[in-house]
Design an enzyme around this catalytic site. Sequence first.
Site, mmCIF file in Angstrom:
data_model
loop_
_atom_site.group_PDB
_atom_site.id
_atom_site.type_symbol
_atom_site.label_atom_id
_atom_site.label_comp_id
_atom_site.label_asym_id
_atom_site.label_seq_id
_atom_site.Cartn_x
_atom_site.Cartn_y
_atom_site.Cartn_z
ATOM 1 N N LYS A 164 0.889 -1.174 0.090
ATOM 2 C CA LYS A 164 -0.144 -0.024 0.132
ATOM 3 C C LYS A 164 1.004 1.200 -0.056
ATOM 4 C CE LYS A 164 -3.242 2.407 3.152
ATOM 5 N NZ LYS A 164 -2.446 3.388 3.489
ATOM 6 N N LYS B 164 7.359 0.735 1.027
ATOM 7 C CA LYS B 164 8.022 -0.387 0.265
ATOM 8 C C LYS B 164 9.149 0.390 -0.334
ATOM 9 C CE LYS B 164 4.624 0.656 -3.294
ATOM 10 N NZ LYS B 164 4.110 1.841 -2.223
ATOM 11 N N LYS C 176 4.880 8.198 -8.771
ATOM 12 C CA LYS C 176 5.622 9.453 -7.819
ATOM 13 C C LYS C 176 7.034 9.439 -8.097
ATOM 14 C CE LYS C 176 4.602 8.424 -3.502
ATOM 15 N NZ LYS C 176 4.417 6.992 -3.572
ATOM 16 N N ASP D 3 -1.723 -0.943 -4.812
ATOM 17 C CA ASP D 3 -3.084 -1.748 -4.923
ATOM 18 C C ASP D 3 -3.538 -2.666 -5.954
ATOM 19 O OD1 ASP D 3 -4.533 -1.297 -2.252
ATOM 20 O OD2 ASP D 3 -4.943 0.813 -2.783
#
Lengths: 440, 291
Positions: B14, B19, B45, B131
């Site tokens: 998520k 991560k 991003k 997701d």
Amino acid sequence: MSHHLEKSRNSCALHGALQLFEAIDAVVPVIHSTSGCGVQHYLGVTRLSGGNDTFGSPPVSSSNITQKHVVFGGGSRLREQLKNTVKVVQGDLYAIVTGCSTEMVGDDIPAMAREGRDQDWPVIFANTPGFSGDVHQGYHLAVKALIEQLPDIVKTQEVIPAGLVNIWGIIPNQDPFWRGNLQELGRLLEGVGLIPNLLLGRDQSIASWKQVPGAVLNLVISPWGKLPAQLLEERYTIPSITLDGLPVGTSASILLRRLTEQLELDPIRTEKFITREESLLNYQLARLADTYYRAGFQREFALVGESAQVIGIGEFLVKSFGMLPGTLVITDNPPESIREEVAGRLATILPGYDTVVIFSEDQSEITDVVRAGDPGLILGSSLEQEVAVELGVPFLALSFPLFDRIVLERAYAGYRGAATLLEDMGSAILSCSNYINEAS
Amino acid sequence: MSIKQGKHIAIYGKGGIGKSTTTSNISAALADAGYRVIQIGCDPKSDSTTILRGGNDLPTVLDTLREQSKVRLEDISAVGFGGVLCIEAGGPVPGVGCAGRGINAAVELLQELHVFDEFKPDFVLYDVLGDVVCGGFAVPIRDGLADRAFVVSSSDFMSIFAANNLFKAVNKYAPSGGARLGGIIANSILAAYAPALIDDFAGKTGTHVIGYVPRSLVVAQSELYGKTVIEAAPQSEQAQVYRNLAKYIDENDDSVIPKPLNSPELKKWAREWGDRIFEVETGVVHEMASI
């Protein structure tokens, strides 16, 4: 359960919208999609409808997006395309239509149209991804865009002639005889003192569409004309007359009498017109009588086409011409609610005859059903020629796709259309090799 | 297609769960151990490899692809800590375009550039947005690109929910040659119940936890310096945690096709844990329960 569909004759929503916009003078469609969409419209629709496609190639403006526009959004590409289109193609209205990829990405099309309008360009938009429906849905979306957005662009007050009637439900090219049919419908309306607003075809421009809100009536020729009529009733309280099918032959008389009653027209004028038209048609039928019996015209037929054609032409052939309806195939894939209406309407013209009626756009299924009916005559699209040859029966191509005939002004609607239909169908029967062999 | 070079690992989780931090530290630990590593950020991003590169700018694959017709590997990659080759797929600005298709396009370009043949990596780590919202984000675990996927999850329900979604995607693609699941990396472990909760979820879904990463100030501090923990605090306990994760990924090829919970099962499971945590917090003692 899903099944595979062979040679569907219903293209996608984008093409339906393009067909509508291209049928209005000086409306310039701008496709916001990949380049194949415009080409496919030309190859898969325009070129297959009676041989009156645009010379050379499709002159349609298209943003021809590539992967980078999918990834980063295609808004700026559309902005650029719109600007360039306005620069090089003069038009009264620019209509943005969208394809699947740009709608999946979610490009903000209303904002692009608004930007255009802010620069005083007359721009409307219709979100027409192919996945939203077929060609009929595209017609809906384009008409809806015009009805809803045109008033924001054209602010001038129109002088609306009294007795103006909008005609809805004839989809350009999806009905290969759309030009002629509209002309004949117009002639019928003029015959009883009304002014037809054909909206599509030669000399039909944005000026015609500006007059839409001032009409006294909407005349709905097919199930696909119901939505525009409903929108106009909600917005401008314009009443409607809904036919479900083309008025062919004496069905036109019923329509004219309904119009006369509903709009309180001069009944004497109407009856005079009907008498003149019917008398001509009867005269023509009488001249045909000898051949009719000699060549055995009265035979079981299979008719394959859109619901408006199957209802209109089927009704005329059965009721006025004594033909026997063996198989009727409706190919425009109407929604369930409309299917019931169509089936109900067909039931009234087929009493006491064991007719097979199916709704299908699958060539394989259509061929099987037609073949199983073992008809003595096949009326359908050019795709049905194969089964006609196989069965060795006369064949007349009259529905989409129509790639082995030229249709310029020909019509099968109205009184004149009925006579033309008999000419074409009779010629098909006479020229069929079986008949010639029998005669010799 | 050429023979695949090295082990390809996809790391999902998520958004905001850590991560990129985890992936970068694993990359750094692998590089520190002498391996050749490529880390590919698959998130619009485009900040996956920041702490491997000291916070320097790196043009993304997609931005470069947009500007130039011919793209070279040098244009879209930077060598970071320990020689890790850093690549950011990039993507559109929020609310515009299709990031999923972007991942697809970026991966296609990397294959065209023969990045893996030329760099000859021992490990390729794909750091992928959470997701698996659409097909595009499943690209690294589809088509045999990555061999194994790992998921980073905390004990928060939404993080578990995202992990379960990844399991659904792995479950769908693994039988036809897609990546299998290597396990769960439990991150931001703070509460006492957290390891048990994640263990329980792993058990229920037929997988296991490969390591527990405690919430740590060292991580936050290192990030502020634009570095991985491996680089900034190599002697710290936290660095050892990441080294252990890297060692596990290096030495174990175990993988499973997970059994994701369906929606009612997941809700029921969450509610039961809600009750348990409430009881622990409020000191409810059940009959026959040992204290």
